[in-house]
Design an enzyme around this catalytic site. Sequence first.
Site, PDB file in Angstrom:
ATOM      1  N   ILE A   1       0.844  -1.194   0.000  1.00  0.00           N
ATOM      2  CA  ILE A   1       0.000   0.000   0.000  1.00  0.00           C
ATOM      3  C   ILE A   1       0.884   1.250   0.000  1.00  0.00           C
ATOM      4  O   ILE A   1       1.743   1.402   0.881  1.00  0.00           O
ATOM      5  CB  ILE A   1      -0.930   0.027   1.242  1.00  0.00           C
ATOM      6  CG1 ILE A   1      -1.809  -1.237   1.280  1.00  0.00           C
ATOM      7  CG2 ILE A   1      -1.788   1.277   1.250  1.00  0.00           C
ATOM      8  CD1 ILE A   1      -2.616  -1.390   2.564  1.00  0.00           C
ATOM      9  N   CYS A   2       0.671   2.123  -0.972  1.00  0.00           N
ATOM     10  CA  CYS A   2       1.361   3.417  -1.077  1.00  0.00           C
ATOM     11  C   CYS A   2       2.885   3.213  -1.064  1.00  0.00           C
ATOM     12  O   CYS A   2       3.412   2.510  -1.918  1.00  0.00           O
ATOM     13  CB  CYS A   2       0.881   4.353   0.027  1.00  0.00           C
ATOM     14  SG  CYS A   2       1.366   6.055  -0.243  1.00  0.00           S
ATOM     15  N   GLU A   3       3.591   3.828  -0.115  1.00  0.00           N
ATOM     16  CA  GLU A   3       5.049   3.631  -0.072  1.00  0.00           C
ATOM     17  C   GLU A   3       5.367   2.141   0.106  1.00  0.00           C
ATOM     18  O   GLU A   3       6.347   1.632  -0.449  1.00  0.00           O
ATOM     19  CB  GLU A   3       5.660   4.434   1.076  1.00  0.00           C
ATOM     20  CG  GLU A   3       7.169   4.450   1.063  1.00  0.00           C
ATOM     21  CD  GLU A   3       7.764   5.086   2.304  1.00  0.00           C
ATOM     22  OE1 GLU A   3       7.087   5.121   3.346  1.00  0.00           O
ATOM     23  OE2 GLU A   3       8.917   5.561   2.237  1.00  0.00           O
TER      24      GLU A   3
ATOM     25  N   GLY B   1       3.797  -0.151  -1.250  1.00  0.00           N
ATOM     26  CA  GLY B   1       3.693  -0.726  -2.588  1.00  0.00           C
ATOM     27  C   GLY B   1       5.049  -0.681  -3.287  1.00  0.00           C
ATOM     28  O   GLY B   1       5.443  -1.629  -3.977  1.00  0.00           O
TER      29      GLY B   1
ATOM     30  N   THR C   1      -1.272  -1.221  -4.344  1.00  0.00           N
ATOM     31  CA  THR C   1      -2.417  -0.303  -4.287  1.00  0.00           C
ATOM     32  C   THR C   1      -1.908   1.114  -4.041  1.00  0.00           C
ATOM     33  O   THR C   1      -0.964   1.303  -3.272  1.00  0.00           O
ATOM     34  CB  THR C   1      -3.387  -0.699  -3.159  1.00  0.00           C
ATOM     35  OG1 THR C   1      -2.667  -0.691  -1.940  1.00  0.00           O
ATOM     36  CG2 THR C   1      -3.976  -2.080  -3.367  1.00  0.00           C
TER      37      THR C   1
END
Lengths: 248, 364
Positions: B146-148, B150, B170
């Site tokens: 998720i985000c960083e 990811g 994501t």
Amino acid sequence: MSFNYEKANSLLAEWLERQRTAFRSFPSVSDQPGNASQAAELWRSYMLWLTLARILPAQSDAIEDPTDPLVAPTGGGLEGLVGRANESPSFATLWDADRKSMRSYGAWLEMRNASAAHRGLLDKAWQEAHRRFLVELAKAEADGGPLIDSWRKGLDHWLAIANQCLLETQRTDEFLQTQKRLLRSAMDYRLSLRELAEEFCEIHQIPGRGELDDLSRTVHELRRELRALKRRDSATPVTGQGRGVVGC
Amino acid sequence: MLKFSAEQYLKEMAESNRRIADGAKMLAQIKDDDVQIATTPKEAVLRQDKTTLYRYLPTREPSLRLPVLVVYGLIGRYTMADLQEDRSLIRNLLNQGVDVYAVDWGNPGRADRWQSLEDYIDGYLDGCVDFIRARHGIDAINVLGICEGGVFTLCHAALHPEKVKNLIVTITPVDFHADVEEERIERGFLNVWTRSLDAEDIDRIVDAFGYVPGQFMGMVFSMLTPVKSLTKYNVDMLDVFDSEDKLMNFLRMEKWLADRPHHPGEAAKQWLIELYQQNRLVKGEFTLDGRPVDLSRLTMPVLNVYALDDHIIPPSCSKALAPLVGTKDYSEIALPGGHVGVFVSGKSQGIVGKGIVDWLRERC
């Protein structure tokens, strides 16, 4: 260097006059739908601080001039004096602590000026939002623009315009540069305080931040070395060995 | 057209005052302990320094053979994936029979100044992956970043493709300069702001604090929605005071926002300078311990989930992954909503979890 009382008094007088005008514009309670000019006056009355902000251009411009004694009440000369002191050659065993203090003071002055310049830029963005909103109100009355049939809708409309103005300002090079200057000066000031704290720690035999940073670096490097060694010696996955692993 | 009377205005003000009074009454009855986040039962199964690997307790018989490891970044905390009972990616996965693990990086402080992305990706994350592989007796697991986080999972999977069966990213940035393609002014300011700084400015922040403070990141995020940040605790509260449910949702989000960890110093330099400023990942120039992170080594199936109204990671930054991966099994799910909304909005509940599980089922 002295504070420019004459200029300050003139700004204050102008601000008071505008406040008076704004208060006079309060509409009386009526069940009649308002018109654009009434709404504009109503708006001004609720945004007195923005009425004040309208006189800010002179100040905002002046903020960018560090020699202006009004926006630098300690006198632009002080910055010069501190700057010259900080740039003067240093001596091996003389005035070391004093120089550090002076450097910290110089960093604080720079941070304060950077902050004023940045605020001045934001003030301009709010003024522009205010101007656009009044234009929109007049347009709504004149050519049947967007329907504003409640105070909340009016407020939301104002906030949308303000948001747009702020977003536009934030993307300007001027904004990004003033913000960078502010960030840089704030960090420099913090680092100068650290230098003073290190001086105090040294005198009183207390481990300073630099010393702790060195220590944590040593521990960090040892951990990495250990991890690499375990990996090299292990044919199977390391499952976190060498990183203080505790199976739960 | 302007059409409201002074009487109408006074009525609106009276209604606002009523709401404020109702809201104040509700607030007075709520204690901080009543506002709980991340309540899905879990157990700690591995600790590596400050990093903890959690396994969530299953809520039904497993329907997927391989577990899923959820990896959040160092900006914000993994609890966003489990904000509340009816808004939880974790619960949605569990309820569909997925065995879920999640990494918590803990609270990095000054002592973690020297922790780099190598330590997090090739150290702790790889340690978690190995632990799950060993625990389940399997060669590869499913990983969801998720985000960083990811980006962490992309780098990890590129360095260790044999350990990742399926990769899901994501709201993940890949091309950090793709924001220039965005036409909407409210998108991508984080990229613009970071590029406006010199590398030395980021060094200065890390020198001054030893990390990038969580509060500082919060302040930067507040610039992305400047007026919303100003009206959050006043005008917007009038809407929040509509009902206790809305107020509790708001307070849970506040609790998550308040729990913003510091970003370790060296890792922050890599994140902000090498990725945000220099855009090395997409250029194939990003290295970890001297090893290049080659995204064409992502030969496992890849699912890329992004938010169409993401103002923090604009969709163009995430979609840039498509031509870089080495697999032909690449899919995307574009969701309506913003960055955090993908996980916490009422509308997205079920869509994200179901979309991910359906995609995994087709590949297990």
